[in-house]
Design an enzyme around this catalytic site. Structure first.
Site, PDB file in Angstrom:
ATOM      1  N   ALA A  66      36.981  29.009  38.746  1.00 37.05           N
ATOM      2  CA  ALA A  66      36.178  27.786  38.763  1.00 37.05           C
ATOM      3  C   ALA A  66      35.163  27.929  39.897  1.00 37.05           C
ATOM      4  O   ALA A  66      35.390  28.668  40.857  1.00 37.05           O
ATOM      5  CB  ALA A  66      37.083  26.588  39.002  1.00 37.05           C
ATOM      6  N   GLY A 111      40.330  30.182  37.255  1.00 41.21           N
ATOM      7  CA  GLY A 111      39.894  29.657  35.960  1.00 41.21           C
ATOM      8  C   GLY A 111      39.518  30.761  34.982  1.00 41.21           C
ATOM      9  O   GLY A 111      39.560  30.557  33.763  1.00 41.21           O
ATOM     10  N   GLU A 114      42.729  31.772  33.506  1.00 39.25           N
ATOM     11  CA  GLU A 114      43.150  30.661  32.645  1.00 39.25           C
ATOM     12  C   GLU A 114      42.367  30.673  31.325  1.00 39.25           C
ATOM     13  O   GLU A 114      42.929  30.460  30.247  1.00 39.25           O
ATOM     14  CB  GLU A 114      42.958  29.333  33.381  1.00 39.25           C
ATOM     15  CG  GLU A 114      43.910  29.204  34.569  1.00 39.25           C
ATOM     16  CD  GLU A 114      43.655  27.945  35.377  1.00 39.25           C
ATOM     17  OE1 GLU A 114      42.579  27.860  36.015  1.00 39.25           O
ATOM     18  OE2 GLU A 114      44.512  27.057  35.376  1.00 39.25           O
ATOM     19  N   GLU A 134      44.289  30.157  43.492  1.00 35.71           N
ATOM     20  CA  GLU A 134      44.060  28.760  43.903  1.00 35.71           C
ATOM     21  C   GLU A 134      44.837  28.378  45.159  1.00 35.71           C
ATOM     22  O   GLU A 134      44.361  27.613  45.988  1.00 35.71           O
ATOM     23  CB  GLU A 134      44.423  27.801  42.756  1.00 35.71           C
ATOM     24  CG  GLU A 134      43.413  27.781  41.613  1.00 35.71           C
ATOM     25  CD  GLU A 134      43.626  28.867  40.569  1.00 35.71           C
ATOM     26  OE1 GLU A 134      44.441  29.795  40.801  1.00 35.71           O
ATOM     27  OE2 GLU A 134      42.982  28.803  39.499  1.00 35.71           O
TER      28      GLU A 134
HETATM   29  N1  COA Z   1      32.919  30.153  42.648  1.00 40.31           N
HETATM   30  C1  COA Z   1      31.665  30.127  43.087  1.00 40.31           C
HETATM   31  N2  COA Z   1      30.989  31.236  43.464  1.00 40.31           N
HETATM   32  C2  COA Z   1      31.649  32.414  43.369  1.00 40.31           C
HETATM   33  C3  COA Z   1      32.975  32.507  42.920  1.00 40.31           C
HETATM   34  C4  COA Z   1      33.614  31.305  42.549  1.00 40.31           C
HETATM   35  N3  COA Z   1      34.872  31.293  42.072  1.00 40.31           N
HETATM   36  N4  COA Z   1      33.367  33.806  42.948  1.00 40.31           N
HETATM   37  C5  COA Z   1      32.301  34.494  43.392  1.00 40.31           C
HETATM   38  N5  COA Z   1      31.278  33.655  43.651  1.00 40.31           N
HETATM   39  C6  COA Z   1      29.934  33.993  44.144  1.00 40.31           C
HETATM   40  C7  COA Z   1      29.949  34.318  45.628  1.00 40.31           C
HETATM   41  O1  COA Z   1      29.884  33.140  46.396  1.00 40.31           O
HETATM   42  C8  COA Z   1      28.697  35.158  45.731  1.00 40.31           C
HETATM   43  O2  COA Z   1      27.566  34.311  45.703  1.00 40.31           O
HETATM   44  P1  COA Z   1      26.369  34.484  46.788  1.00 40.31           P
HETATM   45  O3  COA Z   1      25.856  35.883  46.541  1.00 40.31           O
HETATM   46  O4  COA Z   1      25.396  33.409  46.418  1.00 40.31           O
HETATM   47  O5  COA Z   1      27.006  34.332  48.126  1.00 40.31           O
HETATM   48  C9  COA Z   1      28.690  35.938  44.427  1.00 40.31           C
HETATM   49  O6  COA Z   1      29.483  35.186  43.526  1.00 40.31           O
HETATM   50  C10 COA Z   1      29.287  37.318  44.543  1.00 40.31           C
HETATM   51  O7  COA Z   1      30.596  37.200  45.063  1.00 40.31           O
HETATM   52  P2  COA Z   1      31.110  38.019  46.360  1.00 40.31           P
HETATM   53  O8  COA Z   1      32.262  37.270  46.954  1.00 40.31           O
HETATM   54  O9  COA Z   1      29.972  38.313  47.277  1.00 40.31           O
HETATM   55  O10 COA Z   1      31.596  39.373  45.669  1.00 40.31           O
HETATM   56  P3  COA Z   1      32.710  40.373  46.233  1.00 40.31           P
HETATM   57  O11 COA Z   1      32.589  41.599  45.379  1.00 40.31           O
HETATM   58  O12 COA Z   1      32.608  40.531  47.705  1.00 40.31           O
HETATM   59  O13 COA Z   1      34.117  39.667  45.933  1.00 40.31           O
HETATM   60  C11 COA Z   1      35.698  38.402  44.584  1.00 40.31           C
HETATM   61  C12 COA Z   1      34.536  39.420  44.584  1.00 40.31           C
HETATM   62  C13 COA Z   1      35.997  38.044  43.136  1.00 40.31           C
HETATM   63  C14 COA Z   1      36.968  39.052  45.227  1.00 40.31           C
HETATM   64  C15 COA Z   1      35.302  37.157  45.406  1.00 40.31           C
HETATM   65  O14 COA Z   1      34.043  36.705  44.946  1.00 40.31           O
HETATM   66  C16 COA Z   1      36.273  36.001  45.297  1.00 40.31           C
HETATM   67  O15 COA Z   1      37.336  36.046  45.916  1.00 40.31           O
HETATM   68  N6  COA Z   1      35.890  34.956  44.521  1.00 40.31           N
HETATM   69  C17 COA Z   1      36.694  33.755  44.412  1.00 40.31           C
HETATM   70  C18 COA Z   1      37.910  33.969  43.573  1.00 40.31           C
HETATM   71  C19 COA Z   1      38.726  32.707  43.505  1.00 40.31           C
HETATM   72  O16 COA Z   1      39.307  32.266  44.484  1.00 40.31           O
HETATM   73  N7  COA Z   1      38.778  32.107  42.315  1.00 40.31           N
HETATM   74  C20 COA Z   1      39.567  30.919  42.068  1.00 40.31           C
HETATM   75  C21 COA Z   1      38.717  29.727  42.140  1.00 40.31           C
HETATM   76  S1  COA Z   1      39.676  28.269  41.734  1.00 40.31           S
END
Ligand code: COA
Length: 260
Positions: A66, A111, A114, A134
């Site tokens: 999400a 999400g 999910e 989460e």
């Molecule tokens: N919601 C909003 N934005 C997200 C996102 C999310 N769930 N996951 C990634 N992004 C965005 C980042 O903020 C970043 O945006 P920016 O360039 O404007 O700062 C872009 O996507 C790239 O992500 P980034 O974190 O820089 O890539 P990474 O390769 O370093 O890491 C992940 C990849 C997937 C490990 C990391 O993005 C992450 O942990 N995301 C969240 C996962 C999560 O907790 N999901 C559950 C949500 S309920």
């Protein structure tokens, strides 16, 4: 209809829906949830479409969860509505009556996992990553993750993934039953499409009856599920496609199913 957050294309009787927010790793904001609901409603209503592939743009993620930026600003009532919109959309996918395959080419987190779990089959590339992180945000899954992971992989795996927020790789996800097939990254698109094309060529009433028997019947007591199956068996036996399938076997030719 054109979408802001999705791309759709028809490849014969296969509709491919691509979540198109690659700069945010295809994170699910409210608009995307609403558009997915519309896109799946359209796919369900279109008789020419017999199978659906769902995937994420950009090659790095199916969906990384999400949209956290949007989540962070929600009031409790808005958060309840956000969860409800996501759950309704995912319920619709699960009960679509046409096979939906998730093509997972990278992160399927929160999400994203999910969403993949409400699809009927999940094909992932070897380098895909899965998890329900989460808890690391001080939250719990809100789009059905606790319930669908429990049903797919059992209580131990559901509690481990939900309580720790740990990411697992495709091999472990396959071993747990979370995904149905693992393929090399460069084979992902072709293998997924080939399976979708196989489904698209199958008898749609029988496909629907199988989906309903497993998904709807599977939530009922065994006696009710068996009755559901037997009634569906009778109904599908009355279709022209059933006559065609059995006749083609006897005549040693490939059947041509027309959805009648
Ligand atoms: N919601 C909003 N934005 C997200 C996102 C999310 N769930 N996951 C990634 N992004 C965005 C980042 O903020 C970043 O945006 P920016 O360039 O404007 O700062 C872009 O996507 C790239 O992500 P980034 O974190 O820089 O890539 P990474 O390769 O370093 O890491 C992940 C990849 C997937 C490990 C990391 O993005 C992450 O942990 N995301 C969240 C996962 C999560 O907790 N999901 C559950 C949500 S309920």
């Amino acid at each position: 209809m054109s979408f802001r957050t999705l791309l759709t294309e028809d490849l014969g009787a296969v509709r491919r829906i691509t979540i198109n927010r690659p700069d945010k790793l295809n994170a699910l904001n409210r608009d995307t949830l609403v558009e997915l609901d519309v896109a799946f409603t359209q796919a369900a209503a279109d008789d020419a479409i017999r199978a659906i592939v769902l995937r994420g743009a950009g090659g790095k993620a199916f969906v990384a969860g999400a949209d956290i930026a949007e989540l962070a600003a929600l009031t409790p009532v808005q958060a309840r509505d956000f969860s409800h919109i996501g759950q309704q959309m995912m319920w619709r996918v699960e009960h679509l009556g046409k096979p939906v395959i998730a093509e997972i080419g990278g992160y399927a987190l929160g999400g994203g996992l999910e969403l993949a779990m409400c699809c009927h089959l999940r094909i992932a590339s070897e380098n895909a990553r899965f998890g329900l992180p989460e808890i690391t945000l001080g939250l719990l899954p809100g789009f059905g993750g606790t319930q669908r992971l429990l049903r797919l992989a059992g209580r131990g795996a559901a509690l481990e993934l939900c309580l720790t927020g740990t990411q697992i790789d495709a091999a472990r996800a396959f071993a747990l039953g979370v995904i149905t097939r693992v393929v090399a990254p460069d084979a992902l698109e072709a293998e997924t499409l080939a399976l979708a094309e196989q489904f698209a060529a199958s008898a749609p009433h029988a496909m629907r009856a199988i989906l309903d028997a497993v998904i709807v019947g599977g939530e009922a007591a065994l006696d009710a599920g068996l009755e559901f199956e037997t009634l569906s068996f009778g109904m599908v036996s009355s279709t022209e496609d059933m006559r065609e399938g059995t006749r083609a076997f006897i005549e040693r030719r490939k059947p041509s199913f027309q959805g009648r």
